[in-house]
Design a protein around this motif. Sequence first.
Motif: not given
Lengths: 216, 222
Positions: B26-32
Amino acid sequence: MNEVLSVAGFTAGMAALATAVMLPPGLAVAWVLARRRFPGHAALDTLVSLPLVLPPVATGLILVTVLGRRGVLGGLLERMGLEVMFTWRAVVVAMAVMGLPLLVRSARAGFEQVDRRYEQIAATLGARPSRVFFTVSLPLARRGVLAGALLGFSRALGEFGATIMVAGALPGTRTIAVAIYTYTETGQDAAAAVMLAVSAAIAFGALLASNRLTAA
Amino acid sequence: MTGEAPAPGPITLDFALRQGGFALEMRERIKARVVALFGPSGAGKTTALESIAGLRRPRRGVIRIGERTLFDAGAGVDVPCHLRRVGYVPQDLALFPHMNVRRNILYGAAAGPGGGFDHVIALLELGPLLDRGVAGLSGGERQRVALARALAASPALLLLDEPLAALDAALRSRILPYLERIRDELATPMIYVSHAEAEVRALADRVVVLDGGRVLRSGAGL
């Protein structure tokens, strides 16, 4: 008869003490064998079971070399003013070492039956490993642990070979098993028979309780 | 805990791990506030959650909640599970069988700071169940107890693994509002694993679609 009672009482007391002594290391080893994989796992497993298959007298001899005046620990203990050989302390040590394998086997099976999931979730809830052990692993493994403690206690009650090596057959250190031997040797068959009945009764009760714990 | 929840910091999930023949990356940077991990079974969703919770160690990469680093292989950081403050409700719930409902819920509350026990009990309407044993609970009740137990520890992030999958349709529609309440009334960000589109639409404001251990898509909706 008085002597029978006092020997039986002494033996049961020493076996109970030996059970208390073997519980902390026994549970630690059982948990480590059930839950951790590391180099030396098989060696530790074998080492702790060794007293089950080694002649008890041989285990006793090992204890003599460790605890004796010139032994690794014996010298240290003597400097601390703690006399072990041929005292009640030697009886406890011999009983604990002989009972340990049975405790470890049963407790380990108990820990292995605990779903790891519970331990993992306890950790996510902020519990450090020692708290996980005492609040989750141990209560959920309690049947195996109790059964193991009873088996270890029973083994300690009947111990002869290792006990006679480290504690002899002195009046102050004589257990039921040692008493049966000396009574028979000296032709006191009636006293030996009473001892036999007492030891059979205690062992029967402990084993029955242990079996009920693991069967249910 | 009233009013609009503050916006949480970004969640960084940039890691890879391998187990047997399966690889997850995974390569995620999530703002939620609520992230859904969506995908078929075997996609690596549960593995991802367990890595975030600290139950599995990735081979490489970084896991971060806001500015707090939980794992950074390069820097040698691997915060132990019990210090991560990541709540995890697994699919099998794993309610402690030797404790009643109250002791289950309080288990983490004792260790967490503050502890919103009363608030959580009210939110999930668990008051009448507190002195019951967990064996006699219904599926929906068990689900709420597991949610309460995780929330009472005041986690910085809540991981939910298919919280509705084991429930029938009627129960599902009764649990979903509780999840919406958690989302709307608590500031706790959530990562929500599901393979049901309706749930994802109802709850998540960000969707990461996983398949075969890889991220296929990541966006605001399905």
